[in-house]
Design a protein around this motif. Structure first.
Motif, PDB file in Angstrom:
ATOM      1  N   THR A   1       0.904  -1.058  -0.047  1.00 40.90           N
ATOM      2  CA  THR A   1       0.035   0.021  -0.072  1.00 40.90           C
ATOM      3  C   THR A   1       0.959   1.262   0.026  1.00 40.90           C
ATOM      4  N   VAL A   2       0.030   2.497   0.109  1.00 39.69           N
ATOM      5  CA  VAL A   2       0.971   3.779   0.090  1.00 39.69           C
ATOM      6  C   VAL A   2       1.824   3.683   1.318  1.00 39.69           C
ATOM      7  N   SER A   3       1.276   3.147   2.517  1.00 40.86           N
ATOM      8  CA  SER A   3       1.953   3.232   3.814  1.00 40.86           C
ATOM      9  C   SER A   3       3.125   2.339   3.465  1.00 40.86           C
ATOM     10  N   HIS A   4       3.051   0.903   3.018  1.00 39.60           N
ATOM     11  CA  HIS A   4       4.286   0.329   2.683  1.00 39.60           C
ATOM     12  C   HIS A   4       5.309   0.939   2.101  1.00 39.60           C
ATOM     13  N   VAL A   5       4.995   1.538   0.881  1.00 37.37           N
ATOM     14  CA  VAL A   5       5.998   2.336   0.056  1.00 37.37           C
ATOM     15  C   VAL A   5       6.600   3.393   0.967  1.00 37.37           C
ATOM     16  N   MET A   6       5.783   4.012   1.688  1.00 39.25           N
ATOM     17  CA  MET A   6       6.666   5.080   2.344  1.00 39.25           C
ATOM     18  C   MET A   6       7.365   4.676   3.494  1.00 39.25           C
ATOM     19  N   MET A   7       6.946   3.400   4.367  1.00 41.47           N
ATOM     20  CA  MET A   7       7.796   3.248   5.147  1.00 41.47           C
ATOM     21  C   MET A   7       8.871   2.522   4.805  1.00 41.47           C
ATOM     22  N   GLU A   8       9.149   1.902   3.448  1.00 42.36           N
ATOM     23  CA  GLU A   8       9.940   1.198   2.794  1.00 42.36           C
ATOM     24  C   GLU A   8      11.063   2.245   2.640  1.00 42.36           C
ATOM     25  N   THR A   9      10.401   3.351   2.236  1.00 39.15           N
ATOM     26  CA  THR A   9      11.302   4.628   1.861  1.00 39.15           C
ATOM     27  C   THR A   9      12.134   5.093   2.814  1.00 39.15           C
ATOM     28  N   LEU A  10      11.529   5.204   4.245  1.00 38.37           N
ATOM     29  CA  LEU A  10      12.234   5.869   5.316  1.00 38.37           C
ATOM     30  C   LEU A  10      13.358   4.696   5.848  1.00 38.37           C
ATOM     31  N   VAL A  11      12.918   3.338   5.575  1.00 39.22           N
ATOM     32  CA  VAL A  11      14.066   2.458   5.848  1.00 39.22           C
ATOM     33  C   VAL A  11      15.230   2.926   5.175  1.00 39.22           C
ATOM     34  N   GLU A  12      14.913   2.812   3.741  1.00 40.14           N
ATOM     35  CA  GLU A  12      16.146   2.963   2.771  1.00 40.14           C
ATOM     36  C   GLU A  12      16.929   4.349   3.190  1.00 40.14           C
ATOM     37  N   TRP A  13      16.247   5.326   3.484  1.00 34.56           N
ATOM     38  CA  TRP A  13      16.678   6.583   4.187  1.00 34.56           C
ATOM     39  C   TRP A  13      17.570   6.545   5.510  1.00 34.56           C
TER      40      TRP A  13
ATOM     41  N   SER B   1      10.676  10.444   0.544  1.00 35.73           N
ATOM     42  CA  SER B   1      12.340  11.091   0.356  1.00 35.73           C
ATOM     43  C   SER B   1      12.562  12.412   0.703  1.00 35.73           C
ATOM     44  N   LEU B   2      11.652  13.142   0.156  1.00 34.22           N
ATOM     45  CA  LEU B   2      11.794  14.744   0.607  1.00 34.22           C
ATOM     46  C   LEU B   2      11.785  14.946   2.154  1.00 34.22           C
ATOM     47  N   ALA B   3      10.617  14.195   2.601  1.00 33.04           N
ATOM     48  CA  ALA B   3      10.403  14.429   4.236  1.00 33.04           C
ATOM     49  C   ALA B   3      11.773  13.920   4.750  1.00 33.04           C
ATOM     50  N   CYS B   4      12.468  12.949   4.625  1.00 32.06           N
ATOM     51  CA  CYS B   4      13.473  12.284   5.104  1.00 32.06           C
ATOM     52  C   CYS B   4      14.870  13.493   4.813  1.00 32.06           C
TER      53      CYS B   4
ATOM     54  N   ASP C   1       2.611  -0.763  -8.912  1.00 36.05           N
ATOM     55  CA  ASP C   1       3.970  -1.220  -9.119  1.00 36.05           C
ATOM     56  C   ASP C   1       5.124  -0.206  -8.656  1.00 36.05           C
ATOM     57  N   VAL C   2       5.101   0.790  -8.013  1.00 34.40           N
ATOM     58  CA  VAL C   2       5.822   1.830  -7.642  1.00 34.40           C
ATOM     59  C   VAL C   2       6.571   0.956  -6.510  1.00 34.40           C
ATOM     60  N   GLY C   3       8.061   1.531  -6.505  1.00 35.89           N
ATOM     61  CA  GLY C   3       8.833   0.916  -5.288  1.00 35.89           C
ATOM     62  C   GLY C   3       9.199   2.169  -4.441  1.00 35.89           C
ATOM     63  N   PRO C   4      10.146   1.986  -3.592  1.00 35.60           N
ATOM     64  CA  PRO C   4      10.491   2.826  -2.429  1.00 35.60           C
ATOM     65  C   PRO C   4      11.545   3.730  -3.061  1.00 35.60           C
ATOM     66  N   GLY C   5      11.771   5.225  -2.454  1.00 34.54           N
ATOM     67  CA  GLY C   5      12.802   6.186  -2.738  1.00 34.54           C
ATOM     68  C   GLY C   5      13.880   5.568  -2.022  1.00 34.54           C
ATOM     69  N   ARG C   6      15.139   6.267  -2.282  1.00 41.99           N
ATOM     70  CA  ARG C   6      16.338   5.945  -1.913  1.00 41.99           C
ATOM     71  C   ARG C   6      17.248   7.244  -1.844  1.00 41.99           C
ATOM     72  N   PRO C   7      18.094   7.375  -1.029  1.00 40.15           N
ATOM     73  CA  PRO C   7      18.970   8.350  -0.711  1.00 40.15           C
ATOM     74  C   PRO C   7      20.229   8.647  -1.776  1.00 40.15           C
ATOM     75  N   GLU C   8      20.548   7.526  -2.357  1.00 40.67           N
ATOM     76  CA  GLU C   8      21.712   7.226  -3.271  1.00 40.67           C
ATOM     77  C   GLU C   8      21.698   8.541  -4.432  1.00 40.67           C
ATOM     78  N   GLY C   9      22.678   9.467  -4.260  1.00 43.18           N
ATOM     79  CA  GLY C   9      22.812  10.774  -5.216  1.00 43.18           C
ATOM     80  C   GLY C   9      21.890  11.616  -4.705  1.00 43.18           C
ATOM     81  N   ARG C  10      21.305  11.747  -3.403  1.00 44.21           N
ATOM     82  CA  ARG C  10      20.670  12.823  -3.295  1.00 44.21           C
ATOM     83  C   ARG C  10      21.076  13.541  -1.997  1.00 44.21           C
TER      84      ARG C  10
END
Length: 871
Positions: A336-348, A477-480, A505-514
């Motif tokens: 879900t949207v929540s899963h995508v966003m929590m995955e993104t937080l973990v990546e950051w 990602s922007l929040a992080c 089919d979207v995936g999480p955001g990542r900090p690489e290059g940012r």
């Protein structure tokens, strides 16, 4: 012993096209998540597919070719013979993953010839490293026998922004593997630019190949959506006789089960109208009535009687004296949207969440639970949302990294605000995750509806409501990034229905290059001006604030060259130990006469990472060099003589290096030692005062200074205890202090101490220093510390009043009014909660009580009956 039978997997390399793989059972993405296949899979080789790693035919559209380049590394096998092992190496098929050079640099030596030394490490470690080689370029021989087979099951793992890692003897048809290559290991090009296709030669590093794992990540996480229906036992058949209604769980679903003359029935126990508990309802013939609003539903069909709602029905049966229900397939997506966003937080890098789970954040909470289950996040359930925000602030002040606090809409969200303001004002990065009512009812004034965007606008650097068509990974990602880069508060608001919206089919955001390097080199001219000014000073003084924490080694080295004292702001207490020969203590209202005397007698102030607050009282009339990595902090309240924008440590290092060998500064160590001796004598005299109303603060902090571990973290609350701590406690070793600096919020001590413990675990002892007023604000969260077995010692000064306010009333010639407190025995309270506790009424009891509290690994309170006037 016969070799284990291996699966037959074949890879066909289509001319100028895809890799066609058949028979593959183990296929994983770079995160180690399994990618389901249906016996065969077509993989992209050109690097341009929009559905990577799968082929979408783009290779034909762009005219991609899989021809090898004549400029490729030669296919050549080199031998490096050692005493016990010979290493075989073919640079022509190396993918440059660097497992060898990073893992055993004494064997695989960069820029040294011969570049491989087979005697540089043990044979066992060399073999282990060779087996990790993803390309098959490395193999080994012992006593003349070459070893290339390792009997792995066939598998393909996708490396992040890199090649396909092939293992386990897969058959790569119509392809020469390279001289000496291990058929157990191969790295196949995925970026399309290798000069040695189909093998990877490391070109992905240089062409900026970027992956897109959205399909594989979303698919892997969605696998658990696809469970089968199965019969599940609910209860004994006797439990539902005579029209009784029972509730029972099937997976995450709760059912209301009853039996009538016409049959056995089970319906969702949550009323579809407003979620009323049908299991507590009333049985009415062939209907069930909700206890909240009286809505009736047909037990067989689920249809409402006199209303348009429909309750879900579930198949149920009686078998062998048991009631069984046919558990339906999961209806809620696991992506879900929540899963995508929590995955993104973990990546950051967000790995810690404090909060309270409630009805308007359940979708987000489920996504956090999944991350906790995976081992990516630790969740700490608190008793008050304010404690969650303060804990996040404490975590950030110790670690420099953000944690997240979770709350529901309305009152849960507003309870976060004080702790978030503390973080904001002290530049501590924090993420706030708040539930919100369903977006369809925003506006008219729904239950617990608050305009959270407005409520959080002032406290947060970044605040956004998550909408249906938001770019959810980018929003997270922007929040992080905002929290980390700006060292501020970020807030994400999750309307109820958006939390569980299918993410596709979207995936999480990542900090690489940012995120860039943070070391700022100061301008030469600014350094040269500072060096010139320092070289003319006779009694320079260094003042360090909280912002100088990461550069203290270089700052102290500069002080040692100048033989000048280093004093700190209160927020910087502990950055230099009080027993250091150049440590001059704390300046300002919470400080000592040593520091104020040093400032008054100095002719140049060199200020690193301090904010020039009125509480500190840095003399603006002195000549001042100010160094800070935040340009807004330079000359913020008044002009300074030299404003140096740069990294604290690097700036101090450059100043030291450019100072001449011989400088005219006085050696101030003797004078400083005399001032410190005089102050210690003064403290001893103050400690003798005893009015019979409790212990003197000078005695308390003298004893605590002696026994606190050199690596302790001290979380200090607000009140008279704070001023006493600043004056009397002497920091030693690498002790560090956190407090509510600019906000000065009472209640900070305990929850921030919990956050500090979350940041360091049991590696460093956390000591909370607080008064009875401050502790009383969040005393219920002592049970949180017990629940999670936090290694925290609470030093609680119990004087039965808000002592600082009483003092202000006396100083202002007001009557002392309404500052008295009615308290429990806090030591006994600690024991009732499951922790340790000791009450101290005499100075002679302090040493033993502190020793016991420091030895305890469970939360412990040392309650000290203190005199509110002897501070």
């Amino acid at each position: 012993m016969s070799e284990p039978k291996r699966d037959a997997v074949t890879i066909v390399r289509e001319k100028n096209g895809q890799l066609a793989v058949t028979g593959l059972k183990e296929f994983k993405n770079s995160r180690g998540e399994e990618i389901k296949t249906k016996g065969s899979v077509s993989l992209c080789r050109c690097g341009a597919s929009k559905t990577k790693p799968f082929c979408d035919g783009t290779h034909a559209a762009i005219g991609w070719t899989d021809e090898k380049s004549p400029e490729r590394q030669p296919d050549q096998l080199d031998e490096y013979k050692g005493k016990s092992i010979t290493i075989l190496d073919n640079r022509g098929i190396c993918s440059h993953a660097a497992h060898c050079t990073n893992g055993l640099p004494k064997v695989w030596r960069m820029a040294i010839e011969p570049w491989i030394d087979p005697d540089g490490e043990s044979k066992t470690r060399i073999i282990e490293t060779i087996k990790k080689c993803p390309s098959g370029a490395l193999s080994y021989a012992i006593d003349g026998k070459i070893h290339t087979e390792y009997n792995n099951q066939p598998q393909i793992h996708i490396s992040r922004n890199g090649p396909y890692q092939v293992r386990g003897g897969l058959t790569l048809e119509d392809t020469e593997m390279g001289k000496g290559a291990s058929h157990e290991h191969a790295a196949l090009c995925r970026c399309g630019h290798s000069r040695n296709k189909p093998f990877c030669d490391g070109s992905h590093w240089y062409v900026g190949f970027k992956d897109n794992e959205d399909l594989t990540i979303s698919a892997a996480n969605r696998q658990s959506d696809k469970g089968d229906e199965q019969w599940t036992e609910l209860a004994d058949a006797n439990d539902v006789q005579g029209g009784k209604i029972i509730t029972a769980n099937v997976g995450s679903k709760q059912l209301a089960v009853t039996k009538t003359e016409k049959g056995l029935y089970a319906v969702n126990a949550r009323c579809p109208h407003q979620g009323g508990p049908l299991g507590d309802g009333e049985f009415c013939g062939e209907h069930i009535r909700c206890p909240w609003h009286g809505f009736k539903f047909d037990l067989k069909t689920g249809k409402g009687v006199g209303n348009d709602d429909v309750v879900e029905t579930v198949k149920v049966r009686e078998s062998n004296g048991k009631i069984e229900a046919l558990a339906p397939k999961p209806k809620r997506s696991n992506w879900t949207v929540s899963h995508v966003m929590m995955e993104t937080l973990v990546e950051w890098g967000i790995d810690t969440v404090f909060g309270i789970v409630g009805h308007s954040n359940l979708g987000v909470a489920e996504a956090v639970r999944i991350q906790e289950e995976k081992g990516n996040i630790r969740y700490f359930g608190v008793r008050h949302e304010g404690a969650a925000a303060f804990a996040c602030s404490g975590y950030a002040k110790v670690s420099g990294k953000p944690a997240a606090c979770l709350a529901i809409a309305g009152p849960g969200a507003t309870n976060l605000l004080t702790g978030l303001w503390d973080a904001k004002m002290d530049r501590a990065p924090v993420l706030a995750l708040t539930g919100q009512v369903n977006s369809q009812v925003l506006g008219p004034g729904a239950f617990q509806e608050i305009d959270l965007a407005s409520a959080f606008a002032a406290v947060s650097q970044f605040s956004q409501t998550v909408l249906s068509d938001s770019d959810h990974a980018e929003l997270a990602s922007l929040a992080c990034k905002s929290a980390i880069v700006e060292r501020n508060v970020s807030n994400l608001i999750f309307p109820d229905e958006i939390q569980v919206q299918e993410a596709g089919d979207v995936g999480p955001g990542r900090p690489e290059g940012r995120i860039s390097q943070t070391t700022i080199t100061p301008p030469d001219q600014a350094i040269n001006y500072s060096v010139y000014r320092i070289s003319r000073a006779e009694k320079p003084l260094i003042i360090v604030g909280y912002g100088a924490g990461d550069g203290m080694n270089e700052v102290v080295a500069l002080a040692e060259k100048l033989n000048c004292p280093v004093i700190t702001t209160f927020k910087g207490k502990g950055l230099i130990a009080d027993n250091h020969a150049l440590g001059g203590g704390v300046l300002g209202a919470s400080g000592t006469p040593v520091a104020s005397t040093l400032m008054n007698e100095s002719d140049l102030l060199i200020v690193f990472g301090a904010s020039f607050s009125k509480h500190t009282g840095i003399d603006s009339h002195k000549a001042i060099i100010q160094v800070d990595f935040d340009r807004m902090a330079l000359g913020k309240f008044h002009a300074v003589d030299d404003a140096v924008w740069g990294d604290i440590g690097l700036s101090a290092k450059l100043i030291k290096e450019r100072l001449p060998e011989q400088i005219g500064c006085n050696d101030q160590r003797k004078e400083l030692a005399e001032l410190k001796k005089s102050w210690r004598n003064e403290k001893a005299e103050r400690a003798k005062k005893d009015e019979g109303k409790g212990l003197n603060s000078a005695v308390i902090f003298e004893e605590l200074s002696k026994v606190a571990p050199d690596t302790a973290i001290l979380s200090v609350d607000v009140g008279n205890n704070t001023y006493s701590f600043g004056r009397y406690f002497e920091c030693n070793g690498t002790q560090s202090v956190i407090l509510s600096g600019y906000l000065g919020s009472i209640g900070f001590g305990l929850p921030a101490g919990m956050g500090a413990w979350a940041a360091v675990g049991d590696e460093r002892k956390v000591i909370v220093v607080c008064g009875d007023g401050g502790f009383g604000q969040y005393l219920a969260d002592f049970t949180t510390a017990v629940k999670y077995n936090m290694d925290i010692l609470v030093v609680l000064l119990h004087n039965k009043e808000l002592g600082k306010i009483s003092k202000e009333q006396r100083d202002g010639e007001w009557d002392v009014w309404q500052t008295s407190l009615h308290n429990p025995n806090f030591a006994e309270f600690a024991k009732l909660c499951g922790g340790g506790g000791a009450r101290v009424e005499k100075a002679s009891q302090l040493k033993a009580a502190f020793a016991e509290g420091l030895k305890s690994k469970a939360p412990c309170i040392v309650e000290i009956m203190s005199d509110a006037l002897l501070t």
